[in-house]
Design a protein around this motif. Sequence first.
Motif, mmCIF file in Angstrom:
data_model
loop_
_atom_site.group_PDB
_atom_site.id
_atom_site.type_symbol
_atom_site.label_atom_id
_atom_site.label_comp_id
_atom_site.label_asym_id
_atom_site.label_seq_id
_atom_site.Cartn_x
_atom_site.Cartn_y
_atom_site.Cartn_z
ATOM 1 N N TYR A 6 0.767 -1.278 -0.112
ATOM 2 C CA TYR A 6 0.073 -0.058 -0.084
ATOM 3 C C TYR A 6 0.765 1.360 -0.112
ATOM 4 C CZ TYR A 6 -2.822 3.523 1.950
ATOM 5 O OH TYR A 6 -3.498 4.837 2.504
ATOM 6 N N ILE A 7 0.426 2.395 -0.955
ATOM 7 C CA ILE A 7 1.103 3.595 -0.664
ATOM 8 C C ILE A 7 -0.064 4.584 -0.734
ATOM 9 C CG2 ILE A 7 1.746 3.470 -3.155
ATOM 10 C CD1 ILE A 7 3.970 5.179 -2.323
ATOM 11 N N SER A 8 0.159 5.672 0.309
ATOM 12 C CA SER A 8 -0.646 6.826 -0.036
ATOM 13 C C SER A 8 0.272 7.771 -0.164
ATOM 14 C CB SER A 8 -1.447 7.085 1.416
ATOM 15 O OG SER A 8 -1.728 8.403 1.640
ATOM 16 N N THR A 9 -0.038 8.584 -1.505
ATOM 17 C CA THR A 9 1.167 9.681 -1.714
ATOM 18 C C THR A 9 0.799 10.696 -0.832
ATOM 19 O OG1 THR A 9 -0.547 10.470 -3.367
ATOM 20 C CG2 THR A 9 1.365 9.315 -4.199
ATOM 21 N N GLY A 10 -0.273 10.989 -0.295
ATOM 22 C CA GLY A 10 -0.573 11.894 0.737
ATOM 23 C C GLY A 10 0.172 11.806 1.942
ATOM 24 N N GLN A 11 0.053 10.544 2.501
ATOM 25 C CA GLN A 11 1.054 10.179 3.738
ATOM 26 C C GLN A 11 2.469 10.379 3.615
ATOM 27 O OE1 GLN A 11 0.326 6.136 4.965
ATOM 28 N NE2 GLN A 11 -1.604 6.466 5.789
ATOM 29 N N VAL A 12 2.945 9.968 2.407
ATOM 30 C CA VAL A 12 4.323 9.919 2.076
ATOM 31 C C VAL A 12 4.876 11.455 1.890
ATOM 32 C CG1 VAL A 12 6.126 9.574 0.153
ATOM 33 C CG2 VAL A 12 4.673 7.923 0.555
ATOM 34 N N LEU A 13 3.979 12.152 1.497
ATOM 35 C CA LEU A 13 4.013 13.685 1.237
ATOM 36 C C LEU A 13 4.229 14.263 2.687
ATOM 37 C CD1 LEU A 13 2.261 14.736 -2.100
ATOM 38 C CD2 LEU A 13 4.700 14.740 -1.556
ATOM 39 N N ARG A 14 3.078 14.097 3.503
ATOM 40 C CA ARG A 14 3.175 14.385 4.875
ATOM 41 C C ARG A 14 4.402 14.075 5.698
ATOM 42 N NH1 ARG A 14 -2.401 13.856 3.889
ATOM 43 N NH2 ARG A 14 -2.509 11.698 4.579
ATOM 44 N N ALA A 15 4.943 12.918 5.600
ATOM 45 C CA ALA A 15 6.085 12.355 6.015
ATOM 46 C C ALA A 15 7.305 13.279 5.894
ATOM 47 C CB ALA A 15 6.328 10.798 6.025
ATOM 48 N N GLU A 16 7.284 13.488 4.300
ATOM 49 C CA GLU A 16 8.420 14.453 4.047
ATOM 50 C C GLU A 16 8.464 15.658 4.546
ATOM 51 O OE1 GLU A 16 10.942 13.403 2.090
ATOM 52 O OE2 GLU A 16 10.287 11.541 1.240
ATOM 53 N N ILE A 17 7.272 16.017 4.730
ATOM 54 C CA ILE A 17 7.093 17.565 5.712
ATOM 55 C C ILE A 17 7.523 17.393 6.647
ATOM 56 C CG2 ILE A 17 5.544 19.288 6.193
ATOM 57 C CD1 ILE A 17 3.777 18.748 3.435
ATOM 58 N N ALA A 18 7.170 16.438 7.393
ATOM 59 C CA ALA A 18 7.575 16.350 8.921
ATOM 60 C C ALA A 18 9.087 16.211 9.137
ATOM 61 C CB ALA A 18 6.836 14.974 9.636
ATOM 62 N N ALA A 19 9.625 15.218 8.194
ATOM 63 C CA ALA A 19 11.036 15.300 8.216
ATOM 64 C C ALA A 19 11.726 16.366 7.560
ATOM 65 C CB ALA A 19 11.352 13.940 7.219
ATOM 66 N N GLY A 20 11.208 17.481 7.230
ATOM 67 C CA GLY A 20 11.804 18.610 6.708
ATOM 68 C C GLY A 20 12.952 18.330 5.566
ATOM 69 N N SER A 21 12.386 17.395 4.839
ATOM 70 C CA SER A 21 13.343 16.960 3.631
ATOM 71 C C SER A 21 13.115 18.071 2.488
ATOM 72 C CB SER A 21 13.094 15.602 3.183
ATOM 73 O OG SER A 21 11.837 15.594 2.277
ATOM 74 N N LYS A 41 -10.402 18.425 14.105
ATOM 75 C CA LYS A 41 -10.364 18.598 15.748
ATOM 76 C C LYS A 41 -9.123 17.919 16.255
ATOM 77 C CE LYS A 41 -15.365 19.257 15.803
ATOM 78 N NZ LYS A 41 -16.789 18.596 16.396
ATOM 79 N N THR A 42 -8.984 16.921 15.743
ATOM 80 C CA THR A 42 -7.934 15.960 16.309
ATOM 81 C C THR A 42 -6.788 15.556 15.460
ATOM 82 O OG1 THR A 42 -8.899 14.007 15.815
ATOM 83 C CG2 THR A 42 -9.152 15.077 18.265
ATOM 84 N N SER A 43 -6.692 15.882 14.267
ATOM 85 C CA SER A 43 -5.711 14.963 13.313
ATOM 86 C C SER A 43 -4.359 15.868 13.305
ATOM 87 C CB SER A 43 -6.450 14.984 11.885
ATOM 88 O OG SER A 43 -6.487 16.116 11.442
ATOM 89 N N GLY A 44 -4.480 16.894 13.456
ATOM 90 C CA GLY A 44 -3.111 17.792 13.300
ATOM 91 C C GLY A 44 -2.778 17.931 11.969
ATOM 92 N N ARG A 45 -3.883 17.592 10.845
ATOM 93 C CA ARG A 45 -3.467 17.616 9.415
ATOM 94 C C ARG A 45 -3.688 19.396 9.257
ATOM 95 N NH1 ARG A 45 -5.510 13.351 4.940
ATOM 96 N NH2 ARG A 45 -5.420 14.931 3.950
ATOM 97 N N ALA A 46 -2.836 19.884 8.527
ATOM 98 C CA ALA A 46 -2.806 21.577 8.196
ATOM 99 C C ALA A 46 -3.677 21.791 7.007
ATOM 100 C CB ALA A 46 -1.317 21.838 7.911
ATOM 101 N N ASP A 47 -4.480 20.637 6.406
ATOM 102 C CA ASP A 47 -5.395 20.899 5.458
ATOM 103 C C ASP A 47 -6.612 20.777 5.908
ATOM 104 O OD1 ASP A 47 -4.883 18.400 5.376
ATOM 105 O OD2 ASP A 47 -4.744 17.973 3.077
ATOM 106 N N ASP A 48 -6.752 20.486 6.870
ATOM 107 C CA ASP A 48 -8.186 19.912 7.519
ATOM 108 C C ASP A 48 -8.775 21.094 8.211
ATOM 109 O OD1 ASP A 48 -8.456 17.355 6.461
ATOM 110 O OD2 ASP A 48 -8.006 16.451 8.474
ATOM 111 N N ASN A 49 -9.038 22.380 7.408
ATOM 112 C CA ASN A 49 -9.608 23.596 7.681
ATOM 113 C C ASN A 49 -10.494 24.062 6.738
ATOM 114 O OD1 ASN A 49 -8.357 25.491 6.332
ATOM 115 N ND2 ASN A 49 -6.519 24.632 7.107
ATOM 116 N N ILE A 50 -11.389 24.876 7.029
ATOM 117 C CA ILE A 50 -12.432 25.103 5.854
ATOM 118 C C ILE A 50 -11.928 25.537 4.693
ATOM 119 C CG2 ILE A 50 -13.597 27.101 6.891
ATOM 120 C CD1 ILE A 50 -15.299 24.284 5.085
#
Length: 189
Positions: A29-44, A130-139
């Motif tokens: 399984y691969i989610s490109t969204g997940q991979v990209l969020r991990a790259e952001i978190a790692a500051g790559s 409300k809980t995800s911390g995902r920066a794109d989960d705002n209106i």
Amino acid sequence: MLNIIIFGPPGAGKGTQSEYIKERYNLTYISTGQVLRAEIAAGSEIGLKVKDIIDHGGLASDEIVAEIIEKFIVNHSDSNGFLFDGFPRTVKQAEILDNLFKKYNLNLSGVLSLEVPEDILVERMLERGKTSGRADDNIDSIRHRFVEYDQKTKPVLDFYQNKNVLHPIHGVGTIEEIFDNICEVIERL
Ligand code: AP5
Ligand code: MG
């Protein structure tokens, strides 16, 4: 060998259903969204390039995403089958995937397209926000994700419809009900 794309607008349940699908059918399984969020978190380097775009609900470049996908396929050459979540998201990406499948001798089994009305999608993502911390989960970002989806991602549906591999899935109901709908389709592939 099963190679499946799970497709759908933001919040459609791609990630949720993927957890069950990959288990039941033993898929890589691969989610490109997940991979990209991990790259952001790692500051790559990739992460720095895409952070602002993703936070505001835009799409990363086709080139970046294509590179991630090819690396993933190559690194899992012993796979029993792939499950792609959130990719392809543009017609260009669908063409790139076609070429990668040819290059690595893979066959697309089907595209499962989750269909959910927009008001329910918004509700799901705001609730998660409300809980995800995902920066794109705002209106504001959610609205922009829909615009991107309508303009750039929806045409991918025609691309696969023309290849006769598109399978619409009713995406409203309990997670179990929707998973049952998905399994019915997969069993026929
Ligand atoms: P990505 O991570 O793919 O996000 P998305 O497509 O916006 O979709 P989500 O992950 O928010 O929703 P989902 O369909 O997975 O639903 P989920 O199961 O989480 O992409 C994020 C960003 O990365 C993009 O905007 C773009 O910037 C970039 N990106 C990614 N791929 C790219 C690419 N190929 N090219 C360029 N850029 C790319 O469910 C949502 C919520 O609903 C959850 O809280 C869940 O618990 C709940 N839920 C699920 N099912 C149900 C149900 N049946 N009933 C009630 N609630 C439910
Ligand atoms: Mg997801």
